[in-house]
Design a protein around this motif. Structure first.
Motif: not given
Length: 199
Positions: A38-46, A82-89, A194-196
């Motif tokens: 799946t995808v992960w959301a990086p830290e925007y602050a950095r 854009k995630a597949d079932r789970i998003l890592i933040c 991915s199903n979409i």
């Protein structure tokens, strides 16, 4: 209430890496995203603060917190689709709130409300038993325990579900994945990008 600070509804599992600087959050975010494909959301602050440092040789100021928070939520909402079932933040607004309290002694009302309203299935609280890695933005190596305590207290005060992670990368990953698997198994009809795209 600033709507740009709120999550858009979507049926996925959301996991937050949470804790002080240089405690392995980004490393574990990438590991988990690879593991769950799946995808992960990086830290925007950095990104935001690195540009500020590069262009003006200035570090974070109180006036930067709301633009950072808005940028973070825009990124999270975009990547959730854009995630597949789970998003890592790699962070969330509760973490921004903790920094606001600890560094500046106040919290913007909109930030405070959004940090409470936004919902995540699990916080992975990273302990300070990792080596300090210095960079342009990190600035409190001697206050790691104080900051860790502030993060854990924020989770407890706000009744957020969390798992404390200690030890090496392998131990942390194994413990996190075991708990995340249980959460995924308890959910139904999770959104999958991915199903979409295959329809």
């Amino acid at each position: 209430m600033e709507k740009k600070l709120l999550q858009q509804p979507i049926n996925i599992v959301k996991i937050v890496l949470f804790g002080p600087e240089s405690t392995g959050k980004t490393t574990l975010s990438k590991q988990l995203a690879r593991h769950y494909n799946t995808v992960w959301a990086p830290e925007y602050a950095r990104e935001y603060l690195q540009k500020k440092w590069n262009n003006h040789r200035k570090t974070c100021e109180a006036k930067d917190l709301i633009p950072i928070a808005i940028g973070q939520m825009k990124l999270e909402n975009k990547l959730a689709k854009k995630a597949d079932r789970i998003l890592i933040c790699d962070t969330d607004l509760l973490e921004t709130k903790v920094y606001s309290e600890e560094f500046y002694g106040f919290v913007d009302q909109d930030l405070n409300e959004a940090a409470k309203i936004n919902n995540y299935d699990l916080y992975l609280l990273t302990y300070i038993d990792t080596p300090w890695e210095e960079d342009d933005l990190r600035d409190r190596p001697k206050q790691r325990l104080k900051m860790f305590t502030a993060f854990e207290e924020a989770l407890q005060k706000n009744n957020k579900p969390y798992l404390l992670l200690k030890g090496n990368k392998e131990d942390r990953f194994k413990k996190a994945a075991e708990t995340i698997n249980t959460i995924i198994d308890s959910k139904e009809n999770l959104y999958s990008f991915s199903n979409i795209t295959q329809q």
